[in-house]
Design an enzyme around this catalytic site. Sequence first.
Site, PDB file in Angstrom:
ATOM      1  N   CYS A 263       0.840  -1.204   0.000  1.00  0.00           N
ATOM      2  CA  CYS A 263       0.000   0.000   0.000  1.00  0.00           C
ATOM      3  C   CYS A 263       0.873   1.252   0.000  1.00  0.00           C
ATOM      4  CB  CYS A 263      -0.921   0.011   1.211  1.00  0.00           C
ATOM      5  SG  CYS A 263      -1.989   1.469   1.248  1.00  0.00           S
TER       6      CYS A 263
ATOM      7  N   HIS B 133       3.491  -6.334  -7.366  1.00  0.00           N
ATOM      8  CA  HIS B 133       2.931  -5.209  -8.120  1.00  0.00           C
ATOM      9  C   HIS B 133       4.112  -4.517  -8.799  1.00  0.00           C
ATOM     10  CE1 HIS B 133      -0.193  -1.732  -8.184  1.00  0.00           C
ATOM     11  NE2 HIS B 133       0.617  -1.659  -9.222  1.00  0.00           N
TER      12      HIS B 133
ATOM     13  N   ALA C 284      -7.240  -5.305 -10.343  1.00  0.00           N
ATOM     14  CA  ALA C 284      -7.928  -4.493  -9.336  1.00  0.00           C
ATOM     15  C   ALA C 284      -8.851  -3.489 -10.016  1.00  0.00           C
ATOM     16  CB  ALA C 284      -6.902  -3.792  -8.438  1.00  0.00           C
ATOM     17  N   GLU C 285      -8.300  -2.348 -10.426  1.00  0.00           N
ATOM     18  CA  GLU C 285      -9.117  -1.244 -10.918  1.00  0.00           C
ATOM     19  C   GLU C 285     -10.012  -1.644 -12.093  1.00  0.00           C
ATOM     20  OE1 GLU C 285      -9.555   1.814  -9.686  1.00  0.00           O
ATOM     21  OE2 GLU C 285      -8.276   1.266  -7.998  1.00  0.00           O
TER      22      GLU C 285
END
Length: 416
Positions: free
Chosen positions: A172, A239, A296-297
């Site tokens: 994050c 990521h 994700a998005e």
Amino acid sequence: MRLAPLLSNPRRRLCSLNPSLLTMSPPAAHLATASNPDEDLCASTYFPAEEETVLPSAVPPPPVSAEERVERAWAHWRRLGSPKMMVAPMVDNSELPFRMLCRRYGADAAYTPMLHSRIFSENEKYRSMEFTTCKEDRPLFVQFCANDPDILLQAAKKVEPYCDYVDINFGCPQRIARRGNYGAFLMDNLPLVKSLVQNLSANLHVPVSCKIRIFPRLEDTLAYAKMLEEAGASLVAVHGRTRDEKDGKKFRADWDAIKAVKDALRIPVLANGNIRHLEDVKDCLEHTGADGVLSAETLLENPALFAGFRTKEWKEDGYDGGSGLDQGDLVIEYLKLCEQYPVPWRIVRSHVHKMLGDWFRVHPQVREEFNAQSKLTFEWLLDMVNRLKDLGGGIPLYRNNSAIQTTVNGLAASNA
């Protein structure tokens, strides 16, 4: 060690970590916060008093050699079916009904939203509101942020019977993570990162996974990933952006860096970044050699991504809108799942905004009505979707069946 199925009784569909819910009457089963209706659960739920789930023994698993740990990591991965397409962890967005919707459309594993380990271990209300699952919700990664090994272990022990991995969020990049000293900001304190992984690995019966971002220098990224493996991680999801590269549309994920991590590690590695449609899944797996991908998005706008559907933004020649599916249909499916698996209205509101974003741009007056609704109901939302459909201008999802079959065949071959 694999756990016995959580729900032996088919009537017990939903698992909450609030044992007091087992004896509540239906009207009291949700935790209302009258000051903000968006914090209320979108439906009441009731758990009949039944037999308790058998938890794992308190005795930690025996220590094993590095070689045996790698073998166990792969054996566990294969028992889960070597999933390829996964729902990434998203705060307030990868909750149970959304996970179940994505699973209907091709996702074969999913992460929970990031859970705060200290609050989770201390606060029963937080546990019952933020973590629910059901027997169909597998394979499942339960993700925590943490900066204290003992507190993280306390939280992990509470979810251990209900998941296939306990995941630690080291990725994050948001300011709240900086303030709380967790997520990607632990990249500045690698000894603490190592102790978090070691403590879980030594004391849990389910494997530990880690979700990370890359360092600006590849050699630092590889040293980081190897440290996680040596500390006991059974899987690493990478990521392919740095901590400072927060905008996924502005910064492309570095698949070369993910490939380098995959080549350097002996445990399963997942790739996260640049997955906009099903063909990206195939391209990413071929480029990186990763064992699976996370999205994700893009999934928030199009939960049917893994089934080969594309939004208009990614439409190419050969893709037509005759699939019979649109984002309004997906919203209706999602709302029905929310009735079955209640979540706070704020989460429902967020998903409806994301899935109907293209439609709202065509009919901004409907979006304004939606935003003005201080208290949502399923009836109002279903009526809104039907009004959007009646107004016209709805945008279909696009599909190319021959291209999808080619991609699916390629994925199957890579899994053989």
